[in-house]
Motif scaffolding. Structure first.
Motif, PDB file in Angstrom:
ATOM      1  N   ASP A 312       0.802  -1.229   0.000  1.00  0.00           N
ATOM      2  CA  ASP A 312       0.000   0.000   0.000  1.00  0.00           C
ATOM      3  C   ASP A 312       0.835   1.279   0.000  1.00  0.00           C
ATOM      4  O   ASP A 312       0.347   2.336  -0.405  1.00  0.00           O
ATOM      5  N   CYS A 313       2.086   1.227   0.496  1.00  0.00           N
ATOM      6  CA  CYS A 313       2.876   2.465   0.580  1.00  0.00           C
ATOM      7  C   CYS A 313       3.622   2.741  -0.721  1.00  0.00           C
ATOM      8  O   CYS A 313       4.324   3.745  -0.825  1.00  0.00           O
ATOM      9  N   ALA A 314       3.479   1.857  -1.711  1.00  0.00           N
ATOM     10  CA  ALA A 314       4.195   2.038  -2.980  1.00  0.00           C
ATOM     11  C   ALA A 314       3.215   2.392  -4.092  1.00  0.00           C
ATOM     12  O   ALA A 314       2.063   1.953  -4.089  1.00  0.00           O
ATOM     13  N   CYS A 315       3.684   3.199  -5.047  1.00  0.00           N
ATOM     14  CA  CYS A 315       2.851   3.513  -6.212  1.00  0.00           C
ATOM     15  C   CYS A 315       3.568   3.005  -7.455  1.00  0.00           C
ATOM     16  O   CYS A 315       4.616   3.531  -7.824  1.00  0.00           O
ATOM     17  N   LEU A 316       2.998   1.963  -8.040  1.00  0.00           N
ATOM     18  CA  LEU A 316       3.548   1.427  -9.286  1.00  0.00           C
ATOM     19  C   LEU A 316       2.496   1.602 -10.374  1.00  0.00           C
ATOM     20  O   LEU A 316       1.382   1.074 -10.260  1.00  0.00           O
ATOM     21  N   ILE A 317       2.849   2.378 -11.394  1.00  0.00           N
ATOM     22  CA  ILE A 317       1.916   2.585 -12.499  1.00  0.00           C
ATOM     23  C   ILE A 317       2.088   1.443 -13.505  1.00  0.00           C
ATOM     24  O   ILE A 317       3.199   1.158 -13.959  1.00  0.00           O
ATOM     25  N   GLN A 318       0.973   0.799 -13.832  1.00  0.00           N
ATOM     26  CA  GLN A 318       0.999  -0.353 -14.729  1.00  0.00           C
ATOM     27  C   GLN A 318       1.019   0.106 -16.197  1.00  0.00           C
ATOM     28  O   GLN A 318       0.843   1.293 -16.488  1.00  0.00           O
TER      29      GLN A 318
END
Ligand SMILES: Cc1cc2nc3c(=O)[nH]c(=O)nc-3n(C[C@H](O)[C@H](O)[C@H](O)COP(=O)(O)OP(=O)(O)OC[C@H]3O[C@@H](n4cnc5c(N)ncnc54)[C@H](O)[C@@H]3O)c2cc1C
Length: 431
Positions: A312-318
């Protein structure tokens, strides 16, 4: 020896620490260290059951230190609040006891590789009065506090009805009709039913008035519309008032104020909408998005090659431009992927890229029903499931987490203990 430090022992971080501990720590190939602000782990998707008493957190919790000893990692209790990238150290805040006395002073922990897995908290979007008057379900402590408050309110309403000619109701309003809000609404009716059977004759489900408030046009917006519709039908059958298209602008002691200035009265007010990462992440000197999540590349690496983030603390754009959703199954998959990444890194190989596989979502409406979809969302051809099969798949998500932590045999024993407890213990935690 290389030192891998993981901060946050939740759905993703604990699985990672356990698996790295087994493959590297136990064999003396690396030092694996887990840090968490709490001494014990409880799988977060169970929190609404702790809140209503359907689950006794003391039974399902896991002690990090004992688990680490068994699986080859070290554990240190502490709340991270800073980072010194030049010296490769994380900074842990002083730890205080209940009286505010210092137990442990501020500490620094060295790392060669750092993995941040500290999860998220509910986002009240700065709504006036929310912080002061609402209950949040972000941690075990909050869920247990809600449970105690709920039992007191049930007793209070029961006594008030007993001493009056008029039946009293207990008004509970929940903001946010995602999985947490929907599951909590249904669990509350189960609690009322069980307590009535245990003797609170004036606090039956008919005396419970739950309002589920959602700003969007339908409940469970992340799921296909037909699943939202099925869940709404089930909730309304139980007695829940579902109010969609309703934006909350303020909260006070007596309830919620909506954008069109109407008032939703509530004795207990729960905020279960929105997710953001802890604020201090935005001050680490690493790139974050507007909800404080650390931006990572497809190898789950931040802009610092020695620092990774997952869950939840990471933002990975697909590839399709959408972020990986903040879900337990994403944290689980990323933990497994990070093992491959760290192995490739230690061998000087190119880092493999993470691809999120949406296995679908299930929503448990307590013991009344379970609805959900398998194999992703509707546009990619999902399969809607309901009833017993859905319940089985729902429970299996937790079992997968347990298998990652304990292995098959130990998980089998744990599920047997669960069955025995269902026979010998009350159906609800009553204190
Ligand atoms: C009530 C509820 C129901 C849910 N139901 C579902 C569901 O059915 N299915 C689903 O896929 N997802 C569900 N979710 C979402 C799911 O729980 C999260 O997506 C998942 O737990 C994220 O895993 P994580 O490892 O990123 O973080 P978490 O599991 O939240 O773990 C974070 C860990 O970090 C620790 N920590 C936090 N800050 C610090 C700090 N500063 N220093 C040290 N340690 C720290 C915490 O103590 C915690 O142990 C639900 C969430 C809630 C609240």
């Amino acid at each position: 020896m290389q030192r891998i430090v993981i901060v946050g022992g939740g759905a993703g971080g604990l699985e990672l620490a356990t698996q790295l501990g087994r493959s590297l720590g136990k064999k003396g190939k690396a030092i694996i260290e887990l840090i968490d602000s709490s001494p014990t782990h409880l799988w977060k998707p169970l929190l609404h059951e702790v809140a209503t008493g359907a689950l006794d957190s003391g039974i399902d919790e896991l002690n990090y230190r004992a688990h680490g000893k068994r699986h080859g990692f070290q554990f240190q209790i502490g709340r991270m609040h800073g980072l010194d990238r030049d010296n490769r150290q994380i900074v842990l805040a002083p730890m205080l006891d209940d009286q505010g006395q210092e137990v442990l002073a501020e500490r620094r922990v060295n790392y060669d590789t750092l993995v941040l897995a500290i999860g998220s908290v509910t986002n009240d979007f700065g709504t006036q009065g929310a912080g002061e008057h609402c209950i949040f379900l972000d941690s075990r402590d909050q869920a247990e506090r809600f449970h105690r408050t709920l039992l007191n309110e049930f007793l209070r309403t029961n006594a008030a009805s007993e001493n009056s000619d008029e039946a009293r109701t207990l008004d509970i309003a929940i903001v946010g009709a995602g999985a947490t809000g929907v599951e909590l609404s249904a669990e509350l009716y189960n609690t009322a039913e069980v307590l009535a059977s245990y003797g609170l004759k004036h606090m039956t489900p008919e005396h419970l008035k739950v309002t589920l408030i959602e700003a969007g046009e339908r409940i469970l917006p992340a799921l296909p519309p037909r699943i939202s519709a099925a869940a709404k039908r089930e909730l309304e059958k139980l007695g829940v008032t579902v109010q969609t298209g309703t934006m909350i602008t303020a909260v006070d002691e007596n309830g919620f104020t909506t954008k069109d200035d109407s008032h939703i009265p509530a004795r207990l007010k729960v905020w279960a909408a929105g997710v953001r990462a802890p604020r201090f992440l935005a001050n680490l000197g690493l790139e974050t998005n507007r909800v404080n999540q650390l931006k990572v590349n497809a190898s789950l690496q931040t802009e610092d090659e020695n620092i990774f983030a997952l869950g939840d603390c990471a933002c990975l754009i697909q590839a399709d431009g959408t972020p990986v959703p903040p879900r337990a199954q994403a944290a689980h998959q990323q933990a497994s992927h990070l093992i491959k990444v760290l192995k490739a890194r230690s061998e000087g190989q190119p880092l493999p890229e993470f691809v999120y596989r949406d296995k679908g979502s299930l929503v448990s409406l307590s013991r009344y029903s379970t609805v959900g979809s398998l194999m992703g969302n509707l546009t990619r051809g999902s399969m809607m499931i309901e009833g017993r099969i859905a319940r089985l798949v729902y429970v299996s998500l937790y079992r997968l987490h347990q298998i990652a932590l304990h292995g098959y045999f130990h998980t089998l024993l744990l599920s047997l203990v669960g069955r025995i407890n269902r026979v010998i213990r009350p159906r609800l935690k009553l204190h």
